[in-house]
Write a protein that holds these residues in place. Structure first.
Motif, mmCIF file in Angstrom:
data_model
loop_
_atom_site.group_PDB
_atom_site.id
_atom_site.type_symbol
_atom_site.label_atom_id
_atom_site.label_comp_id
_atom_site.label_asym_id
_atom_site.label_seq_id
_atom_site.Cartn_x
_atom_site.Cartn_y
_atom_site.Cartn_z
ATOM 1 N N MET A 170 0.581 -1.539 -0.003
ATOM 2 C CA MET A 170 -0.061 -0.298 -0.326
ATOM 3 C C MET A 170 1.057 1.316 -0.302
ATOM 4 O O MET A 170 1.509 0.943 1.094
ATOM 5 N N PRO A 171 0.765 2.332 -0.516
ATOM 6 C CA PRO A 171 0.154 1.819 -2.088
ATOM 7 C C PRO A 171 0.517 0.990 -3.179
ATOM 8 O O PRO A 171 1.661 0.722 -2.722
ATOM 9 N N PRO A 172 0.284 0.353 -4.052
ATOM 10 C CA PRO A 172 0.854 -0.930 -4.687
ATOM 11 C C PRO A 172 1.643 -0.545 -6.099
ATOM 12 O O PRO A 172 1.518 0.916 -6.004
ATOM 13 N N ILE A 173 3.208 -0.627 -6.565
ATOM 14 C CA ILE A 173 3.479 0.131 -7.435
ATOM 15 C C ILE A 173 3.821 -0.591 -8.401
ATOM 16 O O ILE A 173 5.125 0.473 -9.199
ATOM 17 N N ASN A 174 3.451 -1.818 -8.968
ATOM 18 C CA ASN A 174 3.326 -2.117 -9.727
ATOM 19 C C ASN A 174 2.357 -3.580 -10.239
ATOM 20 O O ASN A 174 1.506 -3.368 -9.143
ATOM 21 N N THR A 175 1.686 -3.683 -11.718
ATOM 22 C CA THR A 175 0.854 -3.979 -11.900
ATOM 23 C C THR A 175 0.335 -5.736 -10.742
ATOM 24 O O THR A 175 -0.982 -5.736 -10.478
#
Length: 246
Positions: A170-175
């Protein structure tokens, strides 16, 4: 001796036991249900089965189990069984796995519960407890795609969201992390919603996690809810055992 079988969408779990102890406990892929998984030298008194994988799997298994020459029962949800009421609008349309999980939980604890089964699908159900009358009620719940289904749906129906292994971030930084995090946060949000409903009606509520992704959900559940959480892996088999032994 009882043979208890839980046919899930992806995996089939089984247990050989009597009222005193468990003798064998194993699993196999449901797609392999036509193979010979049940080779026992002991006399089987009764076979009880929960099936959510469709009529074809049920028909195949019936043929495989004929050799035991004993009672074979596929459990169907009822309007009422002992101390558990079924609050579904059409009681028989409730999944047998959800009904048996509720029966297992209500047999072992004297409180309301939110029951989470995180497998191929995720079900999150609320079972209330009326202490005065020692009565439980399956109040209903929600159904979500499990992690594998979520990844497959995105991979198959979008151009750029392929199925890779991710982690919750959190927050995600890849798909990959975005998909994993989205799934877990969705499940956690639904757990909190059902928990809040339960707490509005009861002062004592348990959260029971089961299924293959139970540990994943447990790792990320909010700290404020941790004290209410326990993991119970074989709720459906335990529910079948209650039917078998009463």
């Amino acid at each position: 001796m009882f043979l208890l079988i839980d046919i899930g969408n992806t995996k089939t779990k089984w247990m050989l036991r009597d009222k005193g102890r468990i003798y064998k406990h194993d699993s196999f892929l449901t797609e392999d249900i036509d193979q010979d998984h049940f080779e026992f030298d002991v006399a089987i008194k009764k076979i009880l089965i929960s099936n959510v994988a469709g009529f074809e799997k049920e028909a195949i298994l019936k043929i495989k189990l004929k050799k035991f020459s004993c009672s074979v029962e596929f459990i169907k949800p009822q309007k009422k069984y002992k101390y558990l009421l079924n609050g579904y609008k059409e009681p028989t349309t409730l999944g047998a796995d959800r009904w048996l999980s509720a029966l297992s939980v209500s047999h072992h604890i004297k409180k309301s519960a939110v029951i989470v089964s995180a497998g191929t699908a995720v079900t999150i159900d609320y079972v209330s407890f009326d202490q005065k009358n020692n009565q439980y009620t399956f109040e209903g719940g929600v159904i979500l795609p499990g992690l594998h289904l979520t990844k497959n749906a995105l991979a198959n129906n979008t151009a750029n969201l392929k199925s890779f292994e991710g982690v919750v971030q959190m927050p995600p930084i890849n798909t990959a992390n975005a998909i994993e995090s989205g799934f877990v946060l969705s499940v956690l949000g639904n757990i909190k919603s059902l928990f809040d409903i339960a707490c509005s009606e009861s002062q004592d509520v348990a959260i029971i996690l089961s299924g293959g992704d139970a540990e994943l959900i447990d790792q990320h559940i909010d700290k404020s809810l941790k004290k209410y959480v326990s993991i119970k892996k074989d709720l459906v088999l335990e529910g079948l055992f209650i039917f078998a032994s009463h």
